[in-house]
Design an enzyme around this catalytic site. Structure first.
Site, PDB file in Angstrom:
ATOM      1  CB  CYS A   1      -7.822  -3.849  43.848  1.00 55.47           C
ATOM      2  SG  CYS A   1      -9.617  -3.774  43.664  1.00 55.47           S
TER       3      CYS A   1
ATOM      4  NE  ARG B   1       6.753 -12.909  32.655  1.00 53.43           N
ATOM      5  CZ  ARG B   1       8.075 -13.002  32.739  1.00 53.43           C
ATOM      6  NH1 ARG B   1       8.798 -11.948  33.098  1.00 53.43           N
ATOM      7  NH2 ARG B   1       8.685 -14.134  32.487  1.00 53.43           N
ATOM      8  CB  SER B   2       1.432 -13.373  39.663  1.00 51.58           C
ATOM      9  OG  SER B   2       0.974 -12.085  40.006  1.00 51.58           O
TER      10      SER B   2
ATOM     11  CG  ASP C   1       8.658 -15.034  35.816  1.00 50.19           C
ATOM     12  OD1 ASP C   1       9.619 -15.167  35.025  1.00 50.19           O
ATOM     13  OD2 ASP C   1       7.565 -15.596  35.647  1.00 50.19           O
ATOM     14  CB  ILE C   2      11.577 -18.159  38.787  1.00 46.50           C
ATOM     15  CG1 ILE C   2      10.209 -18.722  38.397  1.00 46.50           C
ATOM     16  CG2 ILE C   2      11.566 -17.648  40.214  1.00 46.50           C
ATOM     17  CD1 ILE C   2       9.808 -19.935  39.228  1.00 46.50           C
TER      18      ILE C   2
END
Length: 334
Positions: free
Chosen positions: A152, A187-188, A210-211
């Protein structure tokens, strides 16, 4: 007409998520009128997360306002597995949403896989995730009658970009982001990586940040590849890629994080999907369009996914597809 002030630059248009949601709601309402009974969505809450409870309440409110039936089932962590399996077998339940995290480990991934694929409104089951990354858009690729469900929040971001005309409908379906360069700060596995993959599968050059560093998602030069490929950009950082981008999408879940607006390309489009304010107010001085939140769109996409599930189960495969797949929209076949 009052003159623009420094706090409200004339060059930046702020788009509220409700404007995008209202357009999608019109499609959803047209689709629901074709059904014999209201679609029934069941939500499972098995944690004490205030954000999850708020999301459940927003979902219930949106469902009730638009003719959907919504049931919230609060269960313990020990009961959640059996509760999902019971809902899978319950013919009165059309869709299932589970509010994560529950165990905050691989057990949550297991729970995602036991939701029946025909009731998975979040698109988190293995079959949907596999198809998404492989750029397979139908459950039945030969006949192309059953569209895959997409997660979603990534899909809500896409619907916003479609609303903003970032997608070029002159190009063939599946290539409509060709020529666009997009930065996704997050970037989960839940949002950031799926979003980068979806955008790249539609033709964009995507810098995923991301990190741990920067990755580049593309379908190769000239979109020669069927699905996206990922390349690690060793030594690259946000400061190296953000100035290259037409669109910057940020979803860092940290209260202290603020995107450095000096990195923005002049006239960039900026979208914030974090529950926190990732962009400072100064973003309005560089961006041409700024979307400060997407929550309302995410919930409407959830309802849209529910209609999609019902459509996939219908023998005639005619409605509500006609209502939710208008010619010229992102998901309509060209």
């Amino acid at each position: 007409m009052s003159a623009p002030t420094d706090s409200n630059p004339a060059s930046c248009k702020v788009i509220l998520s409700k404007n995008v949601a209202n357009r999608l709601i019109a499609e959803v309402q047209e689709g629901i009128r074709t059904l014999e009974k209201p679609p029934h969505l069941v939500g499972f809450l098995a944690n004490n997360d205030p954000a999850a409870l708020m999301y459940a309440q927003w979902t219930q409110k949106t469902c009730e306002e638009n003719g959907f039936q919504y049931t919230l089932r609060e269960v313990s962590r020990d009961e959640i597995e059996e509760a999902i399996l019971a809902a899978n077998a319950d013919t009165s339940v059309d869709g299932i949403i589970v509010y994560y995290p529950i165990f905050n480990n691989r057990q949550d991934q297991y729970l995602q896989q036991i939701v029946d694929v025909s009731k998975d409104v979040e698109g988190l089951s293995h079959r949907y995730i596999f198809n998404m990354y492989q750029n397979i858009r139908f459950l039945d690729p030969e006949t192309k009658r059953q569209k895959c469900i997409l997660p979603c929040t990534p899909l809500a971001n896409i619907k916003i970009l479609e609303y903003l005309n970032i997608y070029n409908t002159v190009l063939p379906y599946g290539n409509r982001l060709f020529g666009r360069t997009i930065c996704v700060v997050n970037r989960s596995e839940v949002v950031g990586r799926p979003l980068a993959a979806l955008l790249a599968n539609d033709g964009a050059c995507v810098y995923s940040v991301d990190i741990t560093g920067v990755q580049k998602f593309t379908r190769g030069e000239g979109l020669k590849k069927r699905r996206h490929e990922v390349v690690d950009l060793e030594g690259a950082a946000l400061k190296d890629v953000a100035p290259l981008c037409d669109v910057v999408i940020s979803g860092v879940p940290g209260e202290k994080y603020k995107f450095d607006t000096s990195l923005l390309r002049e006239g960039a489009v900026c979208v914030n999907f974090s529950s926190e304010k990732n962009f400072p107010h100064e973003v309005r001085e560089k961006a041409s369009i700024f979307v400060p939140s997407i929550g309302k769109v995410t919930i409407v996409v959830l309802l849209r996914n529910l209609l999609r599930l019902i459509q996939n189960r219908r023998a005639d495969d005619v409605q509500p597809a006609a209502a939710t797949e208008r010619p010229g929209t992102l998901e309509a076949a060209s």
